[in-house]
Scaffold this motif. Structure first.
Motif, PDB file in Angstrom:
ATOM      1  N   PHE A 182       0.826  -1.208   0.000  1.00  0.00           N
ATOM      2  CA  PHE A 182       0.000   0.000   0.000  1.00  0.00           C
ATOM      3  C   PHE A 182       0.863   1.261   0.000  1.00  0.00           C
ATOM      4  N   LYS A 183       1.961   1.201   0.716  1.00  0.00           N
ATOM      5  CA  LYS A 183       2.890   2.336   0.732  1.00  0.00           C
ATOM      6  C   LYS A 183       3.406   2.615  -0.676  1.00  0.00           C
ATOM      7  N   ASN A 184       3.827   1.559  -1.358  1.00  0.00           N
ATOM      8  CA  ASN A 184       4.370   1.730  -2.705  1.00  0.00           C
ATOM      9  C   ASN A 184       3.304   2.223  -3.673  1.00  0.00           C
ATOM     10  N   SER A 185       2.082   1.731  -3.512  1.00  0.00           N
ATOM     11  CA  SER A 185       0.976   2.191  -4.336  1.00  0.00           C
ATOM     12  C   SER A 185       0.733   3.685  -4.134  1.00  0.00           C
ATOM     13  N   LEU A 186       0.807   4.151  -2.886  1.00  0.00           N
ATOM     14  CA  LEU A 186       0.554   5.565  -2.580  1.00  0.00           C
ATOM     15  C   LEU A 186       1.545   6.505  -3.257  1.00  0.00           C
TER      16      LEU A 186
END
Length: 444
Positions: A113-117
């Motif tokens: 999710f961090k990388n997606s953000l």
């Protein structure tokens, strides 16, 4: 039973011995309820949550190496490739005695999710070992890193899985690992990030996580009619993230009065001296007692206590589950306005809820510490183009990414009727992009 509850029940039964992983999954899925309920039939049919909470693959391997006395030592290495729906697996390598498969899975799951953000095309992964680089000679660290990479190199690559640094893995360790990868694979490619500037590293990577934390904190304050100028800030940790968070906060006009390491913490009412802190932690690799000995205004305290200091902003930058419910109560009682996480999941679930319920602006690590992995992805871009950008170019891109993350998580929370809940906003904004990619690519 709702789809979220069904999946949580299964994950808990299957991973009962991995509390950190269960904590991360529960925190994410609970906050995704409004999205899941709106799309429950599709997600259930496609088993989307089951696929999201089960890693694509995970590796556990032996790492034998020889110490300076000629004794063979054996550590355990891990790599979890969690989800590559939006890009190659990306996530750091943690070298610390506490490392186990549950911690690596929790970090890898958060990384999705961090990388997606970040808005950049990178998937979620994580790795590491229970090796402790503290107190080891350069030769011993090299011996370990070469043995570790001898196995890891089979599973990674510039378009497959791109590891980076994390706790215990700095420029020295990345250099040894990169050299061994190149030697075995016979390839010179951007397979690791956090590299030295002479062989493909990016300017501003060292500062990125700490600087990014302050860029999103500054935007949070600004959007609530506040500024960083004149604010009192407490920071935990004394590693890379903490040092550069302190530096950037003070450049913005705030006063940072604390930092900590694994044995104790410093209170410096005149503001932390960043140059001295760097000398103690980066050059000497010493304890904070040396900081206190060199600076008259500083008080050294054993154990925990950073969160007892009155502040406007708290930045936990040390490790998971370091800010507990009693700490949250103290921060609220002392009038703290904002808590932004520099570490991965440093605040327990009950402490997070207490802070939110009492009006503290709270941004979780998958949003607020995304600056490090964002700049790692910018390093990948530079490697692909065979170019090096200036510090100012990288820093400007980093700031834009962090400001965009704030507005994306704010908008996501508002869309689902939970304005100001930045944990929910971060999880929703990160999830939506990954879910759409997974559905578009079929059952894989």
């Amino acid at each position: 039973m709702s789809y979220v509850d069904e999946v949580l029940e299964r994950v808990k039964a299957k991973n009962a011995s991995e509390p950190e992983f269960l904590q991360a999954v529960e925190e994410v899925l609970e906050s995704l309820r409004p999205v899941i309920e709106a799309n429950e039939e599709t997600y259930r049919k496609e088993a989307l949550l089951e696929r999201l909470t089960e890693p694509d693959r995970q590796f556990k391997f032996r790492v034998p190496w020889v110490d300076d006395k000629g004794q063979v030592q054996v550590n355990t290495g891990y790599r979890v490739q969690f989800n590559n729906a939006i890009g190659p697996y990306k996530g750091g390598l943690r070298l610390h005695p506490s490392v186990n498969i549950g911690i690596i899975k929790f970090l890898g799951f958060e990384q999705i999710f961090k990388n997606s953000l970040t808005g950049l095309p990178i998937g979620g992964g994580k790795g590491g070992s229970d090796f402790d680089p503290k107190g080891k000679s350069d030769r011993e660290v090299m011996a370990f890193c070469q043995s570790f990479m001898t196995e890891l190199c089979k599973y990674i690559g510039a378009d497959v899985d791109v590891p980076a640094g994390d706790i215990g893995t700095g420029a020295r360790e990345i250099g040894y690992m990169f050299g061994q990868y190149k030697r075995i694979r016979g390839m010179y490619e951007g397979v690791l990030t956090g590299k030295g500037l002479t062989y493909g590293g990016s300017l501003a990577r060292t500062e990125a996580t700490g600087y990014g934390l302050l860029y999103i904190t500054e935007e949070l304050m600004k959007c609530h009619g506040e500024s960083m100028e004149g604010k009192t800030v407490v920071v935990s940790g004394a590693g890379n993230v903490a040092i550069y968070a302190i530096q950037k906060a003070q450049q913005m006009g705030a006063k940072v009065v604390t930092c900590s390491d694994s044995t104790g913490w410093i209170y410096d009412p005149e503001g932390i001296d960043v140059a001295l802190l760097k000398e103690v932690k980066e050059v000497k690799r010493a304890r904070l007692t040396e900081y206190a000995a060199a600076r008259k205004s500083a008080e050294y305290h054993e154990g925990r206590g950073v969160w007892s200091v009155k502040c406007d902003i708290a930045l936990p930058c040390a490790t998971q589950n370091e800010l507990l419910i009693d700490d949250a109560k103290t921060l609220v009682a002392n009038g703290c306005k904002a808590v932004c996480e520099g570490a991965n999941m440093p605040t327990t679930l009950d402490a997070t809820k207490y802070l939110q319920d009492n009006g503290v602006w709270f941004i979780c690590g998958k949003a607020s510490n995304a600056g490090g992995v964002a700049t790692s992805a910018l390093e990948m871009t530079q490697n692909s183009e065979r170019l090096s950008w200036t510090f100012e170019e990288v820093d400007a891109k980093l700031k834009d990414i962090m400001v965009n993350i704030y507005h994306n998580i704010d908008d996501a929370a508002k869309r689902y009727g939970h304005e100001g809940n930045y944990v929910m906003g971060a999880n929703i904004a990160g999830f939506e992009k990954v879910a759409k990619a997974m559905l578009a690519q079929g059952v894989c």
